[in-house]
Write a protein that holds these residues in place. Structure first.
Motif, PDB file in Angstrom:
ATOM      1  N   THR A  40      11.403  72.094   2.422  1.00  0.00           N
ATOM      2  CA  THR A  40      10.851  71.989   1.079  1.00  0.00           C
ATOM      3  C   THR A  40      11.851  72.605   0.120  1.00  0.00           C
ATOM      4  OG1 THR A  40       8.613  72.157   1.949  1.00  0.00           O
ATOM      5  CG2 THR A  40       8.896  72.615  -0.382  1.00  0.00           C
ATOM      6  N   MET A  41      12.179  71.871  -0.925  1.00  0.00           N
ATOM      7  CA  MET A  41      13.114  72.398  -1.918  1.00  0.00           C
ATOM      8  C   MET A  41      12.441  73.488  -2.747  1.00  0.00           C
ATOM      9  SD  MET A  41      15.184  69.287  -3.648  1.00  0.00           S
ATOM     10  CE  MET A  41      13.947  68.004  -3.546  1.00  0.00           C
ATOM     11  N   THR A  68       4.537  62.420 -10.206  1.00  0.00           N
ATOM     12  CA  THR A  68       4.909  61.632  -9.029  1.00  0.00           C
ATOM     13  C   THR A  68       3.685  61.371  -8.163  1.00  0.00           C
ATOM     14  OG1 THR A  68       7.144  62.530  -9.054  1.00  0.00           O
ATOM     15  CG2 THR A  68       6.380  61.592  -6.975  1.00  0.00           C
ATOM     16  N   ILE A  69       2.885  62.409  -7.951  1.00  0.00           N
ATOM     17  CA  ILE A  69       1.649  62.260  -7.165  1.00  0.00           C
ATOM     18  C   ILE A  69       0.715  61.259  -7.838  1.00  0.00           C
ATOM     19  CG2 ILE A  69      -0.454  63.483  -6.453  1.00  0.00           C
ATOM     20  CD1 ILE A  69       1.419  65.969  -6.007  1.00  0.00           C
ATOM     21  N   ALA A  70       0.616  61.334  -9.169  1.00  0.00           N
ATOM     22  CA  ALA A  70      -0.232  60.384  -9.901  1.00  0.00           C
ATOM     23  C   ALA A  70       0.259  58.953  -9.684  1.00  0.00           C
ATOM     24  CB  ALA A  70      -0.244  60.727 -11.390  1.00  0.00           C
ATOM     25  N   GLY A  71       1.562  58.750  -9.801  1.00  0.00           N
ATOM     26  CA  GLY A  71       2.111  57.407  -9.619  1.00  0.00           C
ATOM     27  C   GLY A  71       1.917  56.892  -8.209  1.00  0.00           C
ATOM     28  N   MET A  72       2.119  57.745  -7.233  1.00  0.00           N
ATOM     29  CA  MET A  72       1.952  57.326  -5.839  1.00  0.00           C
ATOM     30  C   MET A  72       0.483  57.052  -5.528  1.00  0.00           C
ATOM     31  SD  MET A  72       4.751  59.775  -4.027  1.00  0.00           S
ATOM     32  CE  MET A  72       4.988  58.852  -2.508  1.00  0.00           C
ATOM     33  N   THR A  73      -0.418  57.803  -6.164  1.00  0.00           N
ATOM     34  CA  THR A  73      -1.851  57.538  -6.004  1.00  0.00           C
ATOM     35  C   THR A  73      -2.177  56.162  -6.574  1.00  0.00           C
ATOM     36  OG1 THR A  73      -2.407  59.889  -6.107  1.00  0.00           O
ATOM     37  CG2 THR A  73      -4.183  58.330  -6.593  1.00  0.00           C
ATOM     38  N   MET A  74      -1.574  55.830  -7.714  1.00  0.00           N
ATOM     39  CA  MET A  74      -1.792  54.515  -8.331  1.00  0.00           C
ATOM     40  C   MET A  74      -1.368  53.386  -7.396  1.00  0.00           C
ATOM     41  SD  MET A  74      -3.117  54.630 -11.378  1.00  0.00           S
ATOM     42  CE  MET A  74      -2.619  53.066 -12.051  1.00  0.00           C
ATOM     43  N   GLN A  75      -0.384  53.648  -6.548  1.00  0.00           N
ATOM     44  CA  GLN A  75       0.084  52.645  -5.599  1.00  0.00           C
ATOM     45  C   GLN A  75      -0.733  52.657  -4.309  1.00  0.00           C
ATOM     46  OE1 GLN A  75       4.172  53.860  -5.308  1.00  0.00           O
ATOM     47  NE2 GLN A  75       4.800  52.458  -6.917  1.00  0.00           N
ATOM     48  N   ALA A  77      -1.268  55.364  -2.407  1.00  0.00           N
ATOM     49  CA  ALA A  77      -0.751  56.388  -1.476  1.00  0.00           C
ATOM     50  C   ALA A  77      -0.384  55.750  -0.139  1.00  0.00           C
ATOM     51  CB  ALA A  77      -1.757  57.523  -1.308  1.00  0.00           C
ATOM     52  N   GLN A  78       0.257  54.580  -0.202  1.00  0.00           N
ATOM     53  CA  GLN A  78       0.582  53.858   1.027  1.00  0.00           C
ATOM     54  C   GLN A  78       1.740  54.469   1.792  1.00  0.00           C
ATOM     55  OE1 GLN A  78       0.739  49.608   0.684  1.00  0.00           O
ATOM     56  NE2 GLN A  78      -0.750  49.619  -0.969  1.00  0.00           N
ATOM     57  N   ALA A  79       2.670  55.082   1.089  1.00  0.00           N
ATOM     58  CA  ALA A  79       3.813  55.711   1.749  1.00  0.00           C
ATOM     59  C   ALA A  79       3.422  57.151   2.077  1.00  0.00           C
ATOM     60  CB  ALA A  79       5.041  55.658   0.849  1.00  0.00           C
ATOM     61  N   GLU A  80       2.850  57.346   3.262  1.00  0.00           N
ATOM     62  CA  GLU A  80       2.267  58.635   3.617  1.00  0.00           C
ATOM     63  C   GLU A  80       3.271  59.785   3.604  1.00  0.00           C
ATOM     64  OE1 GLU A  80      -0.128  58.709   7.140  1.00  0.00           O
ATOM     65  OE2 GLU A  80      -1.063  56.812   6.636  1.00  0.00           O
ATOM     66  N   THR A  81       4.400  59.596   4.258  1.00  0.00           N
ATOM     67  CA  THR A  81       5.361  60.697   4.344  1.00  0.00           C
ATOM     68  C   THR A  81       5.854  61.111   2.963  1.00  0.00           C
ATOM     69  OG1 THR A  81       5.997  60.169   6.603  1.00  0.00           O
ATOM     70  CG2 THR A  81       7.582  61.427   5.302  1.00  0.00           C
ATOM     71  N   PRO A  82       6.332  60.183   2.110  1.00  0.00           N
ATOM     72  CA  PRO A  82       6.755  60.608   0.775  1.00  0.00           C
ATOM     73  C   PRO A  82       5.616  61.229  -0.037  1.00  0.00           C
ATOM     74  CG  PRO A  82       7.614  58.432   1.246  1.00  0.00           C
ATOM     75  CD  PRO A  82       6.655  58.780   2.355  1.00  0.00           C
ATOM     76  N   PHE A  83       4.394  60.727   0.147  1.00  0.00           N
ATOM     77  CA  PHE A  83       3.265  61.304  -0.591  1.00  0.00           C
ATOM     78  C   PHE A  83       3.026  62.745  -0.156  1.00  0.00           C
ATOM     79  CE2 PHE A  83      -1.077  62.348  -1.595  1.00  0.00           C
ATOM     80  CZ  PHE A  83      -1.203  61.878  -2.884  1.00  0.00           C
ATOM     81  N   ARG A  84       2.969  62.966   1.159  1.00  0.00           N
ATOM     82  CA  ARG A  84       2.749  64.335   1.644  1.00  0.00           C
ATOM     83  C   ARG A  84       3.877  65.254   1.199  1.00  0.00           C
ATOM     84  NH1 ARG A  84       0.420  61.812   6.455  1.00  0.00           N
ATOM     85  NH2 ARG A  84       2.459  61.802   7.429  1.00  0.00           N
ATOM     86  N   MET A  85       5.105  64.747   1.215  1.00  0.00           N
ATOM     87  CA  MET A  85       6.229  65.578   0.777  1.00  0.00           C
ATOM     88  C   MET A  85       6.134  65.902  -0.711  1.00  0.00           C
ATOM     89  SD  MET A  85       9.332  64.064   3.079  1.00  0.00           S
ATOM     90  CE  MET A  85      10.538  65.240   2.517  1.00  0.00           C
ATOM     91  N   ALA A  86       5.688  64.952  -1.537  1.00  0.00           N
ATOM     92  CA  ALA A  86       5.520  65.217  -2.966  1.00  0.00           C
ATOM     93  C   ALA A  86       4.468  66.303  -3.184  1.00  0.00           C
ATOM     94  CB  ALA A  86       5.138  63.937  -3.708  1.00  0.00           C
ATOM     95  N   VAL A  87       3.381  66.247  -2.420  1.00  0.00           N
ATOM     96  CA  VAL A  87       2.347  67.293  -2.529  1.00  0.00           C
ATOM     97  C   VAL A  87       2.935  68.643  -2.108  1.00  0.00           C
ATOM     98  CG1 VAL A  87       0.128  68.114  -1.634  1.00  0.00           C
ATOM     99  CG2 VAL A  87       0.407  65.704  -2.263  1.00  0.00           C
ATOM    100  N   ARG A  88       3.637  68.648  -0.988  1.00  0.00           N
ATOM    101  CA  ARG A  88       4.239  69.891  -0.494  1.00  0.00           C
ATOM    102  C   ARG A  88       5.207  70.475  -1.525  1.00  0.00           C
ATOM    103  NH1 ARG A  88       7.133  68.922   4.899  1.00  0.00           N
ATOM    104  NH2 ARG A  88       9.058  69.262   3.792  1.00  0.00           N
ATOM    105  N   HIS A  89       6.042  69.619  -2.119  1.00  0.00           N
ATOM    106  CA  HIS A  89       6.994  70.081  -3.128  1.00  0.00           C
ATOM    107  C   HIS A  89       6.272  70.568  -4.391  1.00  0.00           C
ATOM    108  CE1 HIS A  89      10.618  69.141  -0.984  1.00  0.00           C
ATOM    109  NE2 HIS A  89      10.277  67.877  -0.833  1.00  0.00           N
TER     110      HIS A  89
END
Length: 135
Positions: A40-41, A68-75, A77-89
């Protein structure tokens, strides 16, 4: 393969089956475990690379990640790994669990309840894993 819900999950299941056929030792591969290899950065690094480096008055890392989380939710949340990483970050950048949940809930008005529910489930996983790591 009937447990898969999205095309990405179907692809991952097929990849796991192929990996098992080539090398039985790979039968226990888990994408979530792979995510832990990506550090995590820090908030400062995120702001240096993705904002405030160009404009000192620009958006901070926490705000950028909530967007970013809002945008990915709008899509959906199909890309699980990037979504989880965005939440973690986002959590690393100072967002609270409540702010992440509120960001996702706000998107229900635009993305629909199924997209919000999926994003909330993924975010809860990250929050639970984070709490487990802290203990």
């Amino acid at each position: 393969m009937s447990d898969a819900k999205t095309p990405f999950e179907l692809m991952m299941q097929q990849a796991q089956e192929m990996a098992k056929a080539f090398n039985p030792a790979l039968s226990s591969f888990d994408p979530k475990g792979f995510e832990k290899l990506w550090p995590t950065m820090s908030k400062d690094a995120m702001e240096m690379w993705f904002g405030k480096g160009i404009s000192a008055s620009g958006l901070d890392a926490k705000t950028r990640l909530l967007l970013t989380i809002a945008g990915m939710t709008m899509q959906g949340a199909q890309a699980e790994t990037p979504f989880r990483m965005a939440v973690r970050h986002a959590l690393e950048a100072g967002a609270t669990d409540e702010e992440v949940a509120e960001t996702i809930a706000q998107m229900s008005m635009f993305a629909g309840i199924p997209a919000m529910t999926r994003a909330m489930d993924l975010a809860r996983e990250v929050m639970t894993d984070r709490k487990d790591d802290e203990t």
